[in-house]
Structure formats: structure tokens, C-alpha cells
Scaffold this active site. Structure first.
Site, short mmCIF file in Angstrom:
data_model
loop_
_atom_site.label_atom_id
_atom_site.label_comp_id
_atom_site.label_asym_id
_atom_site.label_seq_id
_atom_site.Cartn_x
_atom_site.Cartn_y
_atom_site.Cartn_z
N HIS A 137 0.95 -0.93 -0.03
CA HIS A 137 0.06 0.04 -0.04
C HIS A 137 0.81 1.36 0.02
O HIS A 137 2.05 1.18 0.45
CB HIS A 137 -0.96 -0.06 1.19
CG HIS A 137 -2.15 -1.12 0.98
ND1 HIS A 137 -3.27 -0.74 0.67
CD2 HIS A 137 -2.05 -2.30 1.13
CE1 HIS A 137 -4.12 -1.74 0.45
NE2 HIS A 137 -3.46 -2.89 0.60
N CYS A 183 -7.99 -0.45 3.58
CA CYS A 183 -8.64 -1.51 4.25
C CYS A 183 -9.45 -0.97 5.11
O CYS A 183 -9.30 0.08 6.03
CB CYS A 183 -7.45 -2.25 4.80
SG CYS A 183 -8.02 -3.73 5.81
P1 HMG Z 1 -17.50 -13.19 12.83
O1 HMG Z 1 -18.36 -12.38 13.11
O2 HMG Z 1 -16.41 -13.61 14.05
O3 HMG Z 1 -18.06 -14.71 12.12
O4 HMG Z 1 -16.81 -12.74 11.54
P2 HMG Z 1 -19.41 -15.50 12.32
O5 HMG Z 1 -18.98 -16.92 12.04
O6 HMG Z 1 -19.75 -15.47 13.94
O7 HMG Z 1 -20.43 -14.90 11.62
C1 HMG Z 1 -20.86 -13.37 11.73
C2 HMG Z 1 -21.94 -13.35 10.65
O8 HMG Z 1 -21.61 -13.28 9.42
C3 HMG Z 1 -23.10 -14.32 10.91
O9 HMG Z 1 -24.31 -14.06 10.17
C4 HMG Z 1 -22.46 -15.19 9.59
O10 HMG Z 1 -23.55 -16.32 8.98
C5 HMG Z 1 -22.00 -14.32 8.36
P3 HMG Z 1 -25.49 -13.56 11.23
O11 HMG Z 1 -25.85 -14.85 11.71
O12 HMG Z 1 -24.90 -12.73 12.01
O13 HMG Z 1 -26.75 -12.99 10.45
N1 HMG Z 1 -20.92 -14.91 7.82
C6 HMG Z 1 -20.74 -14.68 6.39
N2 HMG Z 1 -21.65 -14.08 5.37
C7 HMG Z 1 -20.92 -14.33 4.08
N3 HMG Z 1 -20.07 -14.91 3.99
C8 HMG Z 1 -19.11 -15.25 4.79
C9 HMG Z 1 -19.49 -15.36 6.14
N4 HMG Z 1 -19.00 -15.73 7.21
C10 HMG Z 1 -19.83 -15.49 8.32
N5 HMG Z 1 -17.94 -15.90 4.41
C11 HMG Z 1 -15.68 -13.09 9.33
C12 HMG Z 1 -15.75 -13.58 10.83
C13 HMG Z 1 -14.31 -13.52 8.90
C14 HMG Z 1 -16.73 -13.62 8.61
C15 HMG Z 1 -15.78 -11.47 9.29
O14 HMG Z 1 -14.85 -10.85 10.46
C16 HMG Z 1 -15.39 -10.97 8.04
O15 HMG Z 1 -16.01 -11.33 6.97
N6 HMG Z 1 -14.24 -10.14 7.90
C17 HMG Z 1 -14.02 -9.56 6.71
C18 HMG Z 1 -12.52 -8.89 6.86
C19 HMG Z 1 -12.33 -8.26 5.39
O16 HMG Z 1 -13.01 -8.53 4.39
N7 HMG Z 1 -11.33 -7.40 5.43
C20 HMG Z 1 -10.84 -6.97 4.37
C21 HMG Z 1 -9.75 -7.81 3.28
S1 HMG Z 1 -8.34 -8.26 4.11
C22 HMG Z 1 -7.40 -6.95 3.43
O17 HMG Z 1 -7.91 -6.18 2.91
C23 HMG Z 1 -6.08 -7.19 3.57
C24 HMG Z 1 -5.27 -7.78 2.36
O18 HMG Z 1 -5.61 -6.73 1.04
C25 HMG Z 1 -3.58 -7.90 2.49
C26 HMG Z 1 -3.13 -6.44 3.11
O19 HMG Z 1 -3.35 -5.33 2.49
O20 HMG Z 1 -2.86 -6.42 4.40
C27 HMG Z 1 -5.56 -9.06 1.93
MG MG Z 2 -4.08 -5.01 0.95
#
Ligand code: HMG
Ligand code: MG
Length: 298
Positions: free
Chosen positions: A208, A239
């Protein structure tokens, strides 16, 4: 010596747009992917199958994947944080999935709501299922030089995470400077720590540009032989769990750097700039690419 050829993965549609506040319709994302592949990108990180409550902008993941007219030779990758996301992604037939963990405990908690060890446990069945389905698995390692909550991150912690990723069958890792605080020697140390577990051909840089160091860091990684980088068209992004973080280094700027060094990318810079202009116009913001700004002003 530098590599003679470099592969760029444009992560703009995913990393670039995930934090965007205004709704970007699926049709616009699909058009962006089409323009990127027409510009010569051979891998595009299209979307993520994460919780829509956490990242609302990626809620149209299946629709975007279904709407893309695939070009032979182009790989389409998606992020999957857990088995649920992987199963949803499977129907979209990605060529590659990305599991993502952090070298910093605090960032792991904020980004995916679990510890590093728990995240690895959660990814293990995802990696197993993906490999059984013949899908390539990449791992993204966040905060490999610095963390918004913990400050500087030691290379040993990067090596530790890389070892865990290798242990569960991840095939390739990206060394990410999530908040763009890295400088060349620190980035080189993070890459060296990764090289203890992954071969040079299985490592990419993901920088980044928050502090304006990403091109310098790219050059530092190039000099070590790293030939794969994640970049973002028009420098889109940031992010959601790294406050103040800006986008990845602009693809246009990296292409200009590489072509100027006689390094082949297969990318048509003019067509790439058009793609960047398309999405910047939609967002109503100037491009973050210095090269695009300079060439468009001519
Ligand atoms: P959580 O709340 O700990 O998990 O989230 P959970 O299992 O308790 O689920 C919570 C709710 O999400 C539930 O729904 C699940 O069904 C749903 P509810 O019962 O409340 O209605 N759920 C999902 N829905 C759709 N798709 C799924 C999914 N999983 C659970 N896969 C979780 C844990 C990992 C899901 C959450 O923290 C999350 O989605 N985080 C997203 C983080 C993210 O996208 N960050 C940005 C990307 S990483 C990045 O940018 C870095 C990178 O570029 C490298 C860098 O630059 O460092 C890659
Ligand atoms: Mg990134």
C-alpha cells in the site's frame, strides 16, 4: 539483477473497492474487470466472499463473478475467510482463492475477529477443500512490517506466519504492507523471513502506498528477485480495518517503472490508464496514479 518479466495481479476491484462508501453497482465492477483484462492483466482479484455485515461493498460477489466474460489465460481470484465463504465462492468457479491472516495479533482480531492461531485453524479446511477441488491457494499476510495497533512488526513474526501458512498447504504468499509504513530494508527483511518457508516463485509483494514508499519497496523487492506484485488500478483503495490506510500502489505507476527498466509485463499502459479513468470518473475522484495524471495532462 532484476527479473526480466513481472506478473501483476490487479486487486483494484477487491482491495480497491472494498472500503468504498458509495455503492458501486455490479455492472461497473464487471466493466472494470473487462477493461483490466483488455489492458493485458492476466490475473484479477475480483471480489471477496466475506460477511456483508463487515464489508457491504462486496455483497454482490456472486453477481460480479457471474457477470464477467472470462478471457482464456486470465485468472480470477477471490478472498475467502472461512468455509462458508469458500462454499459460496465455489459456485463462482474462481481460479484461485486467497486466505488472509495477519502477522499482528491485534490486526487479526480487528480484521477477522479471531487470533492468528484461530485463523490458521479456520483456514486449514478451506485450503484442503480448495486443493481437493483443484483451486490454487494463495495466502495474504497482512501487517508484515507495521500494524496500526501494534506498531512495528519484527521479521520473526512474518516468518512464523509464513511457516503456519505453509503448514496448512497454502501454495503462494503475499507479503503485505497493509498500512504502507514500510521502507525498502524493512520490506526486504519481511521477504527474507518469508523465503525461509516459500520459494521465490511463490512469493508476491503487496504494498500500500500510504507513505509514498510503495515504488521504492517494489524496487527493493525486485532487486531480490520477487517478480509478482499486487497492484491497484488508479491506486484505488484502503482497508476497512486499517484506519487512514490508502490504496495499493497504482498499477499504472508500477507498469511505468517496470517498462522503463526494460521489464516485460504484457500490459498496455494506455489501455490501463483508460481503465483507471473509467473507475475514477465513476467514483468522481481524480486517479491516485501519478503516471496517469502526468500522461493525461500531456
Ligand atoms: P464473525 O462475526 O467472527 O463470524 O466474522 P461469525 O461466524 O460469527 O459470523 C458472523 C455473521 O457473518 C453471521 O451472520 C454469519 O452467517 C456471517 P448472522 O448470523 O450474524 O446473520 N458470515 C458470512 N456471511 C457471508 N460470507 C461469509 C460469512 N462468514 C460468516 N464468508 C468473518 C468473521 C471472517 C466472517 C468476518 O470478520 C469478516 O467477514 N471479515 C471481513 C474482513 C475483510 O474482508 N477484510 C478486508 C480484506 S483483508 C485485506 O484487505 C488485507 C489484504 O489486502 C492484504 C493487506 O493489504 O494486508 C488481503
Ligand atoms: Mg491490501
Amino acid at each position: 539483477s532484476y527479473p526480466s518479466r513481472v506478473k501483476l495481479v490487479d486487486v483494484g476491484p477487491r482491495d480497491g473497492l472494498q472500503n468504498e462508501k458509495q455503492t458501486v453497482p455490479a455492472a461497473v465492477k464487471i466493466e472494470l474487470v473487462h477493461r483490466l483484462q483488455n489492458a493485458g492483466l492476466r490475473e484479477i482479484e475480483v471480489t471477496s466472499f466475506v460477511s456483508p455485515k463487515w464489508v457491504p461493498q462486496m455483497a454482490d460477489n456472486s453477481e460480479v463473478m457471474a457477470g464477467i466474460t472470462r478471457q482464456p489465460g486470465v485468472r480470477y481470484s477471490v478472498l475467502t475467510p472461512n468455509l462458508r465463504g469458500f462454499e459460496a465462492a465455489l459456485a463462482s468457479r474462481p481460479d484461485e482463492i486467497v486466505v488472509f491472516a495477519a502477522a499482528s495479533e491485534a490486526f487479526s482480531q480487528r480484521n477477522i475477529n479471531c487470533s492468528i492461531a484461530e485463523s490458521i485453524e479456520r483456514f486449514a479446511p478451506v485450503v484442503e477443500a480448495a486443493r481437493a477441488a483443484g483451486i490454487y491457494v494463495r495466502g495474504a499476510m497482512s501487517c508484515t512490517v507495521g500494524c496500526p495497533y501494534e506498531g512495528e512488526i519484527a521479521p520473526e513474526r512474518v516468518g512464523y506466519l509464513a511457516g503456519l501458512m505453509k503448514g496448512i498447504g497454502v501454495q503462494h504468499v503475499g507479503v503485505a504492507d497493509t498500512i504502507g509504513v514500510g521502507t525498502p530494508l524493512k520490506v526486504q527483511r519481511a521477504i527474507e523471513a518469508t523465503l525461509a518457508h516459500f520459494a521465490m516463485d511463490d512469493i508476491s509483494g503487496h504494498f500500500h502506498d500510504t507513505y509514498g514508499q510503495a515504488l521504492a519497496n517494489t524496487l527493493a523487492a525486485l532487486s531480490m528477485g520477487v517478480w509478482q506484485y499486487d497492484t491497484s488500478v488508479a491506486g484505488l483503495g484502503g482497508c476497512p480495518y486499517a484506519k487512514g490506510a490508502t490504496g495499493n500502489v497504482a498499477t499504472e505507476d508500477v507498469v511505468y517503472l517496470l517498462h522503463g527498466m526494460g521489464i516485460d509485463t504484457g500490459i498496455d499502459l494506455d489501455a490501463l490508464i483508460d481503465a483507471g479513468q473509467y473507475i475514477s470518473d465513476f467514483l468522481g475522484r481524480p486517479t491516485q496514479s501519478r503516471v496517469a495524471k502526468a500522461l493525461l495532462a500531456k
